[in-house]
Write an enzyme that holds these catalytic residues in place. Structure first.
Site, PDB file in Angstrom:
ATOM      1  N   LYS A 112       0.828  -1.212   0.000  1.00 36.67           N
ATOM      2  CA  LYS A 112       0.000   0.000   0.000  1.00 36.67           C
ATOM      3  C   LYS A 112       0.862   1.262   0.000  1.00 36.67           C
ATOM      4  O   LYS A 112       0.460   2.282  -0.556  1.00 36.67           O
ATOM      5  CB  LYS A 112      -0.965   0.009   1.185  1.00 36.67           C
ATOM      6  CG  LYS A 112      -2.022  -1.087   1.047  1.00 36.67           C
ATOM      7  CD  LYS A 112      -3.403  -0.681   1.470  1.00 36.67           C
ATOM      8  CE  LYS A 112      -4.379  -1.687   0.880  1.00 36.67           C
ATOM      9  NZ  LYS A 112      -5.684  -1.713   1.452  1.00 36.67           N
ATOM     10  N   LYS A 194      -3.409 -10.357  -6.473  1.00 36.53           N
ATOM     11  CA  LYS A 194      -4.750 -10.652  -5.955  1.00 36.53           C
ATOM     12  C   LYS A 194      -5.789  -9.690  -6.544  1.00 36.53           C
ATOM     13  O   LYS A 194      -5.460  -8.552  -6.891  1.00 36.53           O
ATOM     14  CB  LYS A 194      -4.762 -10.593  -4.425  1.00 36.53           C
ATOM     15  CG  LYS A 194      -4.675  -9.220  -3.840  1.00 36.53           C
ATOM     16  CD  LYS A 194      -5.100  -9.217  -2.365  1.00 36.53           C
ATOM     17  CE  LYS A 194      -5.353  -7.774  -1.940  1.00 36.53           C
ATOM     18  NZ  LYS A 194      -6.265  -7.585  -0.875  1.00 36.53           N
ATOM     19  N   LYS A 197      -9.898  -4.160  -4.886  1.00 41.64           N
ATOM     20  CA  LYS A 197     -10.816  -3.017  -5.102  1.00 41.64           C
ATOM     21  C   LYS A 197     -10.105  -1.854  -5.766  1.00 41.64           C
ATOM     22  O   LYS A 197     -10.693  -1.104  -6.516  1.00 41.64           O
ATOM     23  CB  LYS A 197     -11.285  -2.457  -3.746  1.00 41.64           C
ATOM     24  CG  LYS A 197     -12.268  -3.248  -2.970  1.00 41.64           C
ATOM     25  CD  LYS A 197     -12.671  -2.427  -1.729  1.00 41.64           C
ATOM     26  CE  LYS A 197     -13.092  -3.312  -0.591  1.00 41.64           C
ATOM     27  NZ  LYS A 197     -12.180  -3.313   0.547  1.00 41.64           N
TER      28      LYS A 197
HETATM   29  N1  AQP Z   1      -8.367 -11.273  -3.789  1.00 37.25           N
HETATM   30  C1  AQP Z   1      -8.811 -11.723  -2.623  1.00 37.25           C
HETATM   31  N2  AQP Z   1      -8.996 -13.052  -2.431  1.00 37.25           N
HETATM   32  C2  AQP Z   1      -9.468 -13.521  -1.252  1.00 37.25           C
HETATM   33  N3  AQP Z   1      -9.774 -12.733  -0.200  1.00 37.25           N
HETATM   34  C3  AQP Z   1      -9.608 -11.402  -0.349  1.00 37.25           C
HETATM   35  N4  AQP Z   1      -9.811 -10.359   0.478  1.00 37.25           N
HETATM   36  C4  AQP Z   1      -9.490  -9.213  -0.160  1.00 37.25           C
HETATM   37  N5  AQP Z   1      -9.060  -9.478  -1.401  1.00 37.25           N
HETATM   38  C5  AQP Z   1      -9.116 -10.833  -1.555  1.00 37.25           C
HETATM   39  C6  AQP Z   1     -10.340 -10.490   1.825  1.00 37.25           C
HETATM   40  O1  AQP Z   1     -11.451  -9.614   1.936  1.00 37.25           O
HETATM   41  C7  AQP Z   1     -11.527  -9.145   3.268  1.00 37.25           C
HETATM   42  C8  AQP Z   1     -11.700  -7.660   3.289  1.00 37.25           C
HETATM   43  O2  AQP Z   1     -10.596  -7.009   2.823  1.00 37.25           O
HETATM   44  P1  AQP Z   1     -10.351  -5.454   3.073  1.00 37.25           P
HETATM   45  O3  AQP Z   1     -11.551  -4.632   2.965  1.00 37.25           O
HETATM   46  O4  AQP Z   1      -9.545  -5.300   4.296  1.00 37.25           O
HETATM   47  O5  AQP Z   1      -9.550  -5.120   1.798  1.00 37.25           O
HETATM   48  P2  AQP Z   1      -8.159  -5.594   1.341  1.00 37.25           P
HETATM   49  O6  AQP Z   1      -7.736  -6.897   1.959  1.00 37.25           O
HETATM   50  O7  AQP Z   1      -7.234  -4.458   1.527  1.00 37.25           O
HETATM   51  O8  AQP Z   1      -8.377  -5.928  -0.191  1.00 37.25           O
HETATM   52  P3  AQP Z   1      -9.286  -5.232  -1.244  1.00 37.25           P
HETATM   53  O9  AQP Z   1     -10.715  -5.474  -0.904  1.00 37.25           O
HETATM   54  O10 AQP Z   1      -8.955  -5.666  -2.612  1.00 37.25           O
HETATM   55  O11 AQP Z   1      -8.998  -3.704  -1.103  1.00 37.25           O
HETATM   56  P4  AQP Z   1      -7.713  -2.894  -1.573  1.00 37.25           P
HETATM   57  O12 AQP Z   1      -7.689  -2.876  -3.056  1.00 37.25           O
HETATM   58  O13 AQP Z   1      -7.982  -1.534  -0.984  1.00 37.25           O
HETATM   59  O14 AQP Z   1      -6.486  -3.576  -1.008  1.00 37.25           O
HETATM   60  C9  AQP Z   1     -10.274  -9.625   3.993  1.00 37.25           C
HETATM   61  O15 AQP Z   1     -10.598 -10.757   4.769  1.00 37.25           O
HETATM   62  C10 AQP Z   1      -9.356 -10.001   2.870  1.00 37.25           C
HETATM   63  O16 AQP Z   1      -8.464 -11.021   3.250  1.00 37.25           O
END
Ligand code: AQP
Length: 326
Positions: A112, A194, A197
């Protein structure tokens, strides 16, 4: 007494199939067996820049997403992290037990801070400590997450043990819960990263709000591996990822899906996968559109009350142990 699960998602934009398959689907499966607390972690979301109006809207929409995904609002507790101030308070105390190198090695911070070079703030660095506070406040036994959060759950375990050792038994040491096929859903445009979002291309993810046309287009344009056969294998990361999505949405085994596409081509497989996703998200979206804002606000208010009463009790114990005047 039932054991407890706690998990949360940031209201930082459109949820995608990775969030659903890696996290929310498991919450729904586990909620009968466990006392369940599902949080909307807005304090975490502001570690990267957010527009205040969008953040408020995303918070409500995320609550609707939980409900439309099948979280039982009668038995589970859903609340917003910033509405229970004990999260920030415990986070501060745990900061004083966390060593800088423990945070320095976190992969999510590294990723990040690359993405947000103009705003590498202390909150982004400290994110895992706040997450430990979220989990430990509720004597959580099990934390269902995707693979990207495993390192953070490990820190929560370390901090629980460290606090217990230093101040006497206080926190339950939590365990992470992961489902192999859904733990890391990869980007449709790049199976080495991965699904995310904040990906720069819309072709990376399938949002839970995507229309049937968009879903079909994204699946059609998803990258595939060299060769023609539908094989579930480590050397076929793109098709393996698509089979995982298919299997999880269709409640099937990846090996059975591989078997049923023997001798068939990518086009047929992708057409079928697109229809599985369209069906699943069609049902999800119908439920989502049926939920009104007033009902969600009532559910969050009830959740705030339950969260607050558990957290306040825990913090009384923590303050006493640390030596604060009560
Ligand atoms: N690609 C993924 N595969 C499986 N699990 C995933 N999670 C996120 N991406 C994947 C799981 O979703 C939950 C919520 O995550 P978060 O809101 O904390 O967001 P994040 O992990 O930072 O990932 P995002 O949603 O893609 O957001 P960005 O792009 O902002 O990093 C967690 O349980 C996570 O493991």
């Amino acid at each position: 007494m039932k054991k407890r699960i706690f998990s949360g998602i940031q209201p930082s934009g459109n949820l995608h199939l990775g969030n659903y398959l890696g996290a929310v689907k498991n919450w729904v499966a586990l909620q009968k067996e466990y006392d369940s607390i599902f949080c909307i972690v807005d304090l975490h979301a502001i570690t990267v820049p957010q527009n205040p109006e969008e953040l408020r809207r995303n918070t409500l929409e995320l609550a609707k997403t939980y409900i439309a995904s099948g979280i039982d609002t009668q038995s589970a507790t859903i609340f917003v992290q910033s509405q229970v101030s004990e999260h920030a308070e415990l986070g501060w105390i745990l900061n004083t037990l966390t060593k800088m190198p423990e945070l320095d090695k976190m992969t999510q911070f590294k990723d990040k801070s690359q993405e947000h070079r103009e705003n590498i703030n202390a909150g982004l660095f400290d994110y895992p400590v706040l997450m430990a506070a979220d989990i430990l406040l509720y004597d959580t036994n099990v934390v269902p997450v995707g693979e990207d959060q495993l390192q953070h759950v490990e820190l929560a375990r370390t901090l629980a043990r460290r606090f217990n050792h230093q101040f006497r038994e206080t926190f339950t040491v939590p365990e992470a819960f992961i489902v192999k096929e859904g733990m890391r859903i990869m980007g449709l445009d790049d199976p080495a990263k991965k699904m995310s979002k904040s990906a720069s291309s819309e072709l990376n993810y399938i949002a839970l709000t995507d229309s049937p046309e968009k879903i079909r287009e994204k699946v059609r344009r998803a990258v595939t591996d060299s060769g023609k056969s539908i094989r579930y294998a480590d050397d076929k990361p793109a098709i393996r990822n698509l089979i995982n999505i298919y299997a999880l949405l269709d409640n099937a085994k990846p090996e059975d899906i591989e078997q049923s596409y023997k001798g068939k081509g990518y086009a047929e497989f992708k057409n079928d996968l697109a229809e599985v996703i369209v069906d699943f998200l069609g049902n999800f979206q119908a439920k989502y559109n049926d939920i009104n804002d007033k009902d969600v606000l009532d559910i969050l208010e009830t959740g705030r009350g339950k969260g607050k009463s558990l957290a306040a009790k825990k913090m009384e114990d923590v303050r006493e142990k640390v030596g604060f005047l009560q």
